[in-house]
Scaffold this motif. Sequence first.
Motif, PDB file in Angstrom:
ATOM      1  N   GLU A  85       0.830  -1.216   0.000  1.00 57.03           N
ATOM      2  CA  GLU A  85       0.000   0.000   0.000  1.00 57.03           C
ATOM      3  C   GLU A  85       0.861   1.261   0.000  1.00 57.03           C
ATOM      4  OE1 GLU A  85      -3.703   1.940   2.564  1.00 57.03           O
ATOM      5  OE2 GLU A  85      -2.480   0.348   3.447  1.00 57.03           O
ATOM      6  N   ASN A  86       1.895   1.280   0.830  1.00 61.55           N
ATOM      7  CA  ASN A  86       2.739   2.473   0.909  1.00 61.55           C
ATOM      8  C   ASN A  86       3.570   2.665  -0.356  1.00 61.55           C
ATOM      9  OD1 ASN A  86       3.740   4.785   2.365  1.00 61.55           O
ATOM     10  ND2 ASN A  86       5.650   3.666   2.608  1.00 61.55           N
ATOM     11  N   LEU A  87       4.180   1.605  -0.857  1.00 63.35           N
ATOM     12  CA  LEU A  87       5.022   1.720  -2.044  1.00 63.35           C
ATOM     13  C   LEU A  87       4.232   2.131  -3.277  1.00 63.35           C
ATOM     14  CD1 LEU A  87       7.442  -1.318  -1.571  1.00 63.35           C
ATOM     15  CD2 LEU A  87       8.006   1.111  -1.412  1.00 63.35           C
ATOM     16  N   ALA A  88       2.936   1.842  -3.289  1.00 64.57           N
ATOM     17  CA  ALA A  88       2.097   2.231  -4.432  1.00 64.57           C
ATOM     18  C   ALA A  88       2.010   3.750  -4.583  1.00 64.57           C
ATOM     19  CB  ALA A  88       0.702   1.635  -4.273  1.00 64.57           C
ATOM     20  N   LYS A  89       2.387   4.494  -3.550  1.00 61.56           N
ATOM     21  CA  LYS A  89       2.344   5.957  -3.608  1.00 61.56           C
ATOM     22  C   LYS A  89       3.567   6.558  -4.291  1.00 61.56           C
ATOM     23  CE  LYS A  89       0.222   5.892   1.003  1.00 61.56           C
ATOM     24  NZ  LYS A  89       0.467   6.251   2.418  1.00 61.56           N
ATOM     25  N   PHE A  90       4.579   5.707  -4.583  1.00 59.44           N
ATOM     26  CA  PHE A  90       5.868   6.225  -5.036  1.00 59.44           C
ATOM     27  C   PHE A  90       6.251   5.704  -6.425  1.00 59.44           C
ATOM     28  CE2 PHE A  90       5.853   6.274  -0.420  1.00 59.44           C
ATOM     29  CZ  PHE A  90       6.227   7.593  -0.172  1.00 59.44           C
ATOM     30  N   ASP A  91       7.067   6.526  -7.110  1.00 62.29           N
ATOM     31  CA  ASP A  91       7.637   6.137  -8.395  1.00 62.29           C
ATOM     32  C   ASP A  91       8.995   5.476  -8.219  1.00 62.29           C
ATOM     33  OD1 ASP A  91       5.608   7.518 -10.071  1.00 62.29           O
ATOM     34  OD2 ASP A  91       6.439   9.307  -9.129  1.00 62.29           O
ATOM     35  N   VAL A  92       9.713   5.884  -7.172  1.00 62.88           N
ATOM     36  CA  VAL A  92      11.094   5.441  -6.956  1.00 62.88           C
ATOM     37  C   VAL A  92      11.289   5.063  -5.494  1.00 62.88           C
ATOM     38  CG1 VAL A  92      13.535   6.154  -7.023  1.00 62.88           C
ATOM     39  CG2 VAL A  92      11.959   6.978  -8.780  1.00 62.88           C
ATOM     40  N   LEU A  93      12.009   3.956  -5.278  1.00 64.45           N
ATOM     41  CA  LEU A  93      12.461   3.572  -3.947  1.00 64.45           C
ATOM     42  C   LEU A  93      13.967   3.758  -3.908  1.00 64.45           C
ATOM     43  CD1 LEU A  93      12.258   2.282  -1.125  1.00 64.45           C
ATOM     44  CD2 LEU A  93      12.453   0.041  -2.252  1.00 64.45           C
ATOM     45  N   LEU A  94      14.433   4.643  -3.047  1.00 57.60           N
ATOM     46  CA  LEU A  94      15.860   4.895  -2.866  1.00 57.60           C
ATOM     47  C   LEU A  94      16.256   4.329  -1.507  1.00 57.60           C
ATOM     48  CD1 LEU A  94      17.656   8.297  -3.445  1.00 57.60           C
ATOM     49  CD2 LEU A  94      18.133   6.883  -1.454  1.00 57.60           C
ATOM     50  N   ILE A  95      17.274   3.460  -1.486  1.00 62.88           N
ATOM     51  CA  ILE A  95      17.741   2.897  -0.222  1.00 62.88           C
ATOM     52  C   ILE A  95      19.172   3.357   0.037  1.00 62.88           C
ATOM     53  CG2 ILE A  95      18.223   0.808   1.106  1.00 62.88           C
ATOM     54  CD1 ILE A  95      16.088  -0.642  -0.461  1.00 62.88           C
ATOM     55  N   PHE A  96      19.357   4.024   1.159  1.00 64.28           N
ATOM     56  CA  PHE A  96      20.679   4.410   1.662  1.00 64.28           C
ATOM     57  C   PHE A  96      20.579   4.259   3.169  1.00 64.28           C
ATOM     58  CE2 PHE A  96      23.685   7.562   3.337  1.00 64.28           C
ATOM     59  CZ  PHE A  96      24.838   7.212   2.651  1.00 64.28           C
ATOM     60  N   ALA A  97      20.891   3.060   3.669  1.00 65.66           N
ATOM     61  CA  ALA A  97      20.561   2.735   5.053  1.00 65.66           C
ATOM     62  C   ALA A  97      21.457   1.643   5.602  1.00 65.66           C
ATOM     63  CB  ALA A  97      19.104   2.272   5.130  1.00 65.66           C
ATOM     64  N   ASN A  98      21.453   1.521   6.909  1.00 67.46           N
ATOM     65  CA  ASN A  98      22.055   0.391   7.606  1.00 67.46           C
ATOM     66  C   ASN A  98      20.927  -0.378   8.278  1.00 67.46           C
ATOM     67  OD1 ASN A  98      24.375   2.780   8.022  1.00 67.46           O
ATOM     68  ND2 ASN A  98      25.136   0.778   7.397  1.00 67.46           N
ATOM     69  N   LEU A  99      20.213  -1.167   7.498  1.00 72.31           N
ATOM     70  CA  LEU A  99      19.096  -1.984   7.964  1.00 72.31           C
ATOM     71  C   LEU A  99      19.419  -3.433   7.604  1.00 72.31           C
ATOM     72  CD1 LEU A  99      16.206   0.295   6.642  1.00 72.31           C
ATOM     73  CD2 LEU A  99      16.919   0.036   9.036  1.00 72.31           C
ATOM     74  N   TYR A 100      19.504  -4.296   8.583  1.00 72.38           N
ATOM     75  CA  TYR A 100      20.019  -5.637   8.325  1.00 72.38           C
ATOM     76  C   TYR A 100      18.972  -6.736   8.352  1.00 72.38           C
ATOM     77  CZ  TYR A 100      24.254  -2.998   9.092  1.00 72.38           C
ATOM     78  OH  TYR A 100      25.236  -2.048   9.009  1.00 72.38           O
ATOM     79  N   LYS A 101      17.771  -6.420   8.845  1.00 73.58           N
ATOM     80  CA  LYS A 101      16.718  -7.434   8.906  1.00 73.58           C
ATOM     81  C   LYS A 101      15.466  -6.942   8.195  1.00 73.58           C
ATOM     82  CE  LYS A 101      18.221  -9.650  13.180  1.00 73.58           C
ATOM     83  NZ  LYS A 101      17.850 -10.072  14.544  1.00 73.58           N
ATOM     84  N   ILE A 102      14.776  -7.873   7.582  1.00 72.75           N
ATOM     85  CA  ILE A 102      13.530  -7.572   6.880  1.00 72.75           C
ATOM     86  C   ILE A 102      12.648  -8.811   6.929  1.00 72.75           C
ATOM     87  CG2 ILE A 102      14.445  -8.304   4.627  1.00 72.75           C
ATOM     88  CD1 ILE A 102      12.833  -6.029   3.352  1.00 72.75           C
ATOM     89  N   ASP A 103      11.350  -8.607   7.009  1.00 71.07           N
ATOM     90  CA  ASP A 103      10.416  -9.729   6.899  1.00 71.07           C
ATOM     91  C   ASP A 103      10.284 -10.034   5.413  1.00 71.07           C
ATOM     92  OD1 ASP A 103       7.995 -11.221   6.458  1.00 71.07           O
ATOM     93  OD2 ASP A 103       7.438 -10.763   8.515  1.00 71.07           O
ATOM     94  N   VAL A 104      10.952 -11.068   4.981  1.00 74.49           N
ATOM     95  CA  VAL A 104      11.047 -11.364   3.547  1.00 74.49           C
ATOM     96  C   VAL A 104       9.678 -11.637   2.928  1.00 74.49           C
ATOM     97  CG1 VAL A 104      12.032 -12.944   1.832  1.00 74.49           C
ATOM     98  CG2 VAL A 104      13.406 -12.216   3.803  1.00 74.49           C
ATOM     99  N   LYS A 105       8.785 -12.322   3.678  1.00 78.43           N
ATOM    100  CA  LYS A 105       7.488 -12.709   3.112  1.00 78.43           C
ATOM    101  C   LYS A 105       6.549 -11.533   2.902  1.00 78.43           C
ATOM    102  CE  LYS A 105       7.475 -17.472   4.764  1.00 78.43           C
ATOM    103  NZ  LYS A 105       6.785 -18.490   5.588  1.00 78.43           N
ATOM    104  N   THR A 106       6.706 -10.478   3.696  1.00 69.29           N
ATOM    105  CA  THR A 106       5.799  -9.330   3.558  1.00 69.29           C
ATOM    106  C   THR A 106       6.540  -8.110   3.007  1.00 69.29           C
ATOM    107  OG1 THR A 106       6.145  -8.733   5.889  1.00 69.29           O
ATOM    108  CG2 THR A 106       4.246 -10.124   5.358  1.00 69.29           C
ATOM    109  N   GLN A 107       7.476  -7.571   3.794  1.00 70.89           N
ATOM    110  CA  GLN A 107       8.207  -6.379   3.371  1.00 70.89           C
ATOM    111  C   GLN A 107       9.090  -6.653   2.158  1.00 70.89           C
ATOM    112  OE1 GLN A 107       9.996  -6.130   7.181  1.00 70.89           O
ATOM    113  NE2 GLN A 107       8.434  -4.764   8.032  1.00 70.89           N
ATOM    114  N   GLY A 108       9.776  -7.781   2.188  1.00 71.90           N
ATOM    115  CA  GLY A 108      10.629  -8.138   1.056  1.00 71.90           C
ATOM    116  C   GLY A 108       9.826  -8.351  -0.209  1.00 71.90           C
ATOM    117  N   GLN A 109       8.685  -9.022  -0.079  1.00 68.83           N
ATOM    118  CA  GLN A 109       7.838  -9.264  -1.244  1.00 68.83           C
ATOM    119  C   GLN A 109       7.276  -7.963  -1.795  1.00 68.83           C
ATOM    120  OE1 GLN A 109       7.657 -12.419  -2.571  1.00 68.83           O
ATOM    121  NE2 GLN A 109       6.834 -11.275  -4.308  1.00 68.83           N
TER     122      GLN A 109
END
Length: 200
Positions: A85-109
């Motif tokens: 839902e949130n990503l649908a609001k954007f044209d571009v995803l820019l990542i510049f971060a130190n984030l090491y964990k993600i819920d692959v099934k939801t956030q990753g997907q």
Amino acid sequence: MRSLFFPFVLLALCVLLSAPSFISRGAEDPAGIDLQPRRIEVLFLGSKNLFNHDPPTRFRVLRKALGPKAINITYADNVNALTEENLAKFDVLLIFANLYKIDVKTQGQALLNFARNGGGCVFLHCAAACFRDSKFDEYVDLLGAQFKSHGKGVFRARIVNEDHPVMKGWKGFECWDETYEHKRHGKNRIILQKREEEPW
């Protein structure tokens, strides 16, 4: 601080060069009615300031530089921003971060679906180390490799693919930066520049 200035100038140029393709999407609808061009929406996924990367400051620099150029940049400092839902609001995803964990099934997907559906993905510098504590092989495939280690020093990247459209007129520059080395190299990469003696 100096080491990160030039990559962000390069990012600004890349986003500006791609701006016409985003703006033209809304130029005319199928009925032939002229529509007003819209601003490009970018989600900047950052984090707390670790290892001198300072994503909040980089966000403010980019917003100041690109805001007047019809580009809106929204900041998020954790992976909870990665929803369909949130990503649908954007044209571009820019990542510049130190984030090491993600819920692959939801956030990753959600991230992968965004990319597969044509969303622009700009993964900068420390993004190569993101999500390494989660089994997220598809992110490494999308990125092209995964961070292994780095030294530091002054260098100038050598252009090895002058004929690629993105390199037309590009002369490069010399600067001090972290000399990243990567592992898990993808097969479907197009190499544009290399450091001398860079391990591939």
